[in-house]
Motif scaffolding. Structure first.
Motif, PDB file in Angstrom:
ATOM      1  N   GLY A  25       0.823  -1.204   0.000  1.00  0.00           N
ATOM      2  CA  GLY A  25       0.000   0.000   0.000  1.00  0.00           C
ATOM      3  C   GLY A  25       0.856   1.253   0.000  1.00  0.00           C
ATOM      4  O   GLY A  25       2.079   1.185  -0.186  1.00  0.00           O
ATOM      5  N   SER A 151       3.574  -2.942   6.712  1.00  0.00           N
ATOM      6  CA  SER A 151       2.549  -1.992   6.269  1.00  0.00           C
ATOM      7  C   SER A 151       1.380  -2.793   5.708  1.00  0.00           C
ATOM      8  O   SER A 151       1.088  -2.743   4.509  1.00  0.00           O
ATOM      9  CB  SER A 151       3.125  -1.040   5.220  1.00  0.00           C
ATOM     10  OG  SER A 151       2.206  -0.019   4.911  1.00  0.00           O
ATOM     11  N   GLY A 153      -1.864  -2.715   6.588  1.00  0.00           N
ATOM     12  CA  GLY A 153      -3.173  -2.085   6.493  1.00  0.00           C
ATOM     13  C   GLY A 153      -4.202  -2.588   7.483  1.00  0.00           C
ATOM     14  O   GLY A 153      -3.878  -3.143   8.540  1.00  0.00           O
ATOM     15  N   GLY A 316       1.316   3.098   8.247  1.00  0.00           N
ATOM     16  CA  GLY A 316      -0.023   2.967   7.700  1.00  0.00           C
ATOM     17  C   GLY A 316      -1.095   2.624   8.710  1.00  0.00           C
ATOM     18  O   GLY A 316      -0.912   2.756   9.925  1.00  0.00           O
ATOM     19  N   ASP A 317      -2.221   2.155   8.193  1.00  0.00           N
ATOM     20  CA  ASP A 317      -3.397   1.910   9.029  1.00  0.00           C
ATOM     21  C   ASP A 317      -3.146   0.855  10.096  1.00  0.00           C
ATOM     22  O   ASP A 317      -3.849   0.831  11.112  1.00  0.00           O
ATOM     23  CB  ASP A 317      -4.579   1.473   8.168  1.00  0.00           C
ATOM     24  CG  ASP A 317      -5.140   2.621   7.329  1.00  0.00           C
ATOM     25  OD1 ASP A 317      -4.592   3.730   7.414  1.00  0.00           O
ATOM     26  OD2 ASP A 317      -6.111   2.392   6.593  1.00  0.00           O
ATOM     27  N   CYS A 318      -2.182  -0.028   9.894  1.00  0.00           N
ATOM     28  CA  CYS A 318      -1.905  -1.051  10.908  1.00  0.00           C
ATOM     29  C   CYS A 318      -1.296  -0.447  12.162  1.00  0.00           C
ATOM     30  O   CYS A 318      -1.246  -1.101  13.206  1.00  0.00           O
ATOM     31  CB  CYS A 318      -1.011  -2.156  10.352  1.00  0.00           C
ATOM     32  SG  CYS A 318       0.680  -1.650   9.970  1.00  0.00           S
ATOM     33  N   ALA A 328       0.325   7.396   5.899  1.00  0.00           N
ATOM     34  CA  ALA A 328       0.992   6.108   5.697  1.00  0.00           C
ATOM     35  C   ALA A 328       2.255   6.282   4.861  1.00  0.00           C
ATOM     36  O   ALA A 328       3.323   5.744   5.189  1.00  0.00           O
ATOM     37  CB  ALA A 328       0.037   5.127   5.022  1.00  0.00           C
TER      38      ALA A 328
END
Length: 473
Positions: A25, A151, A153, A316-318, A328
């Motif tokens: 991503g 990364s 997500g 990122g979103d994680c 991110a």
């Protein structure tokens, strides 16, 4: 470091430092490009496709769908401008819309892959997991690394009482499989995702019911902006159920029934469950490698994206820092600069610009009014309605405003909110002001085109010159 089993193919990469990026991503591929420019040998492991969920199932598809809906929103104002249609009106071929949406997402993914290929970055397709802090395993291949970036997500959060089936009970990743416009769409969740899709499908022609467990839509956003948007939603015929929590959703012979906590039942043809996302961090060896996870499952990182395991970074979103592709990407860039010994500046969240792609859009940057109050900060503020702007009048725009926050003595711009069509573009002058600590006089002294929507930003800055009026504490 975990042992390499006999059934694994040992990969011995020579030359520069070895970097393995787990996830393709924005955080992953931007990190890979930086690492490659710094001379590292880079491998990206991605199971879905380059660009990740942001490109394939989230940002690119949703904003493409919303852009289509925007044309219909604009068309609503045509009669006010003296434009008459031939009486046929407008109709939406959702199958064609979704075909275009997915084609654009695939094209963007292919462009990213081509860019990585040109840079000499190896791409491995598959599901990777950590085998200790310096090795990533993909199938029967082991990739040793001097630095690993995670990364991976996040995925849509689902409710056990509303299990998605991809047909009537949907997550936002499943909407693009629909071949006909939902007759009556029930949207559960009034955060950013719920508000964006609710507004888009209403513009496309669906009846929409928005179920919000809070007092208003967009509970985390600027109160004035959220109140204005909710009024716009209601004015366009959307049914907004405030302080209503969904208990579950079930299919019926002709659609769905959404049961609320208070026993009410909302009927619809489809239901979109938009109640947040969960990080895709479980079962990939993170904790075994010494990477600490929060109670919500997010990877714990510092301001340069380091995790608790030496040599392992995350972006990122994680990480749960801010669910924005721009954040991110910046986390990934910072991680690789730090890992490979380049000059690095820690992540500065105070200068992040964000946008909600509703109609009108809501763009924000810097401190929010809520944050300023929570810090007991002294500030002055002004709000200019968009309807006063001459360019907005020419374009038939009525809903929106520009709001600025500034320090009462120094005049430094602390933050701002823009509610307007294409607010994502209009907010940039305020972003520059916040990033470079410009004063309201700096902003007011810059030339703007007349007439222009950006003229309202300069006008707002002028009203704050020397203002000693309302100072919030």
């Amino acid at each position: 470091m975990g042992a390499v089993h006999d059934d694994l193919t040992q990969r011995d990469v020579r030359g520069g430092q070895r970097v393995v990026v787990l996830g393709g991503g924005p955080g992953g591929y931007e990190a890979a490009l930086v690492a490659r420019r710094l001379g590292a040998d880079v491998t990206v492991v991605e199971k879905q496709g380059l660009g990740g969920a942001a490109v394939l199932t989230d940002v690119v598809p949703s904003k493409t769908l919303i852009a289509t809906a925007e044309w219909l929103t604009i068309a609503e104002s045509a009669p006010e401008l003296g434009i008459r249609d031939g009486g046929d009106g407008h109709s939406v071929d959702l199958s064609a819309v979704n075909t275009r949406v997915l084609a654009l997402a695939a094209a963007q993914s292919a462009d990213i892959r081509a860019r990585l290929d040109r840079e000499g970055i190896e791409i491995v397709t598959g599901e990777g997991r950590l085998d200790g802090p310096s090795r990533v395993v993909v199938g029967d291949t082991a990739l040793d690394a001097d630095a690993v970036l995670v990364s991976v997500g996040a995925t849509p959060r689902t409710l056990p009482t509303a299990v998605p089936d991809g047909e009537r009970i949907l997550t936002w990743t499943q909407l693009y499989a629909l071949d006909a416009l939902p007759e009556r769409l029930v949207v559960v969740g009034s955060g950013v995702t719920g508000a964006e899709f609710a507004g888009a499908y209403r513009s496309l022609g669906s009846e929409v019911v928005l179920v919000s467990s809070r007092d208003r839509v967009l509970p985390g956003e600027d109160e004035d902006a959220a109140e204005l948007l909710e009024g716009v939603f209601r004015g366009r015929g959307m049914e907004v159920l405030s302080r209503s929590r969904a208990a579950g959703a079930t299919r019926t012979a002709t659609g769905v029934e959404v049961t609320l906590d208070d026993g009410r039942v909302v009927e619809g043809s489809h239901v979109l469950v938009a109640v947040g996302a969960v990080p895709a961090t479980r079962g990939i060896g993170l904790e075994e490698a010494g990477v600490a996870l929060s109670g919500s499952g997010h990877v714990v990182v510092d301001k340069v994206s380091r995790t608790t395991a030496r040599g392992v970074y995350a972006a990122g979103d994680c990480t749960g820092v801010l669910p924005l592709a721009s954040v991110a990407a910046q986390q990934g860039r910072i991680a690789m600069a730090h890992a490979l010994g380049d000059a690095v500046e820690p992540l500065r969240l105070g200068t992040v610009a964000a946008n909600i792609f509703t109609a009108p859009e809501i763009a924000t940057v810097g401190y929010s009014e809520k944050a300023l109050r929570a810090r007991d900060a002294r500030y002055v503020t002004t709000t200019l309605p968009l309807a006063r702007n001459p360019r907005a009048k020419m374009l038939g725009m009525r809903d929106g405003f520009v709001k600025l926050f500034a320090h009462p003595e120094a005049g430094v711009v602390l933050g701002g909110v823009v509610v307007a069509p294409r607010a994502s573009e209009l907010v940039f002058p305020i972003t520059l002001a916040v990033s470079h600590r410009l004063t309201v006089d700096d902003v007011a002294g810059a030339f703007t085109v007349y007439p222009s929507l950006s003229g309202s930003i300069a006008e707002a800055a002028r009203t704050l010159h020397g203002q000693a009026a309302r100072v919030e504490a």
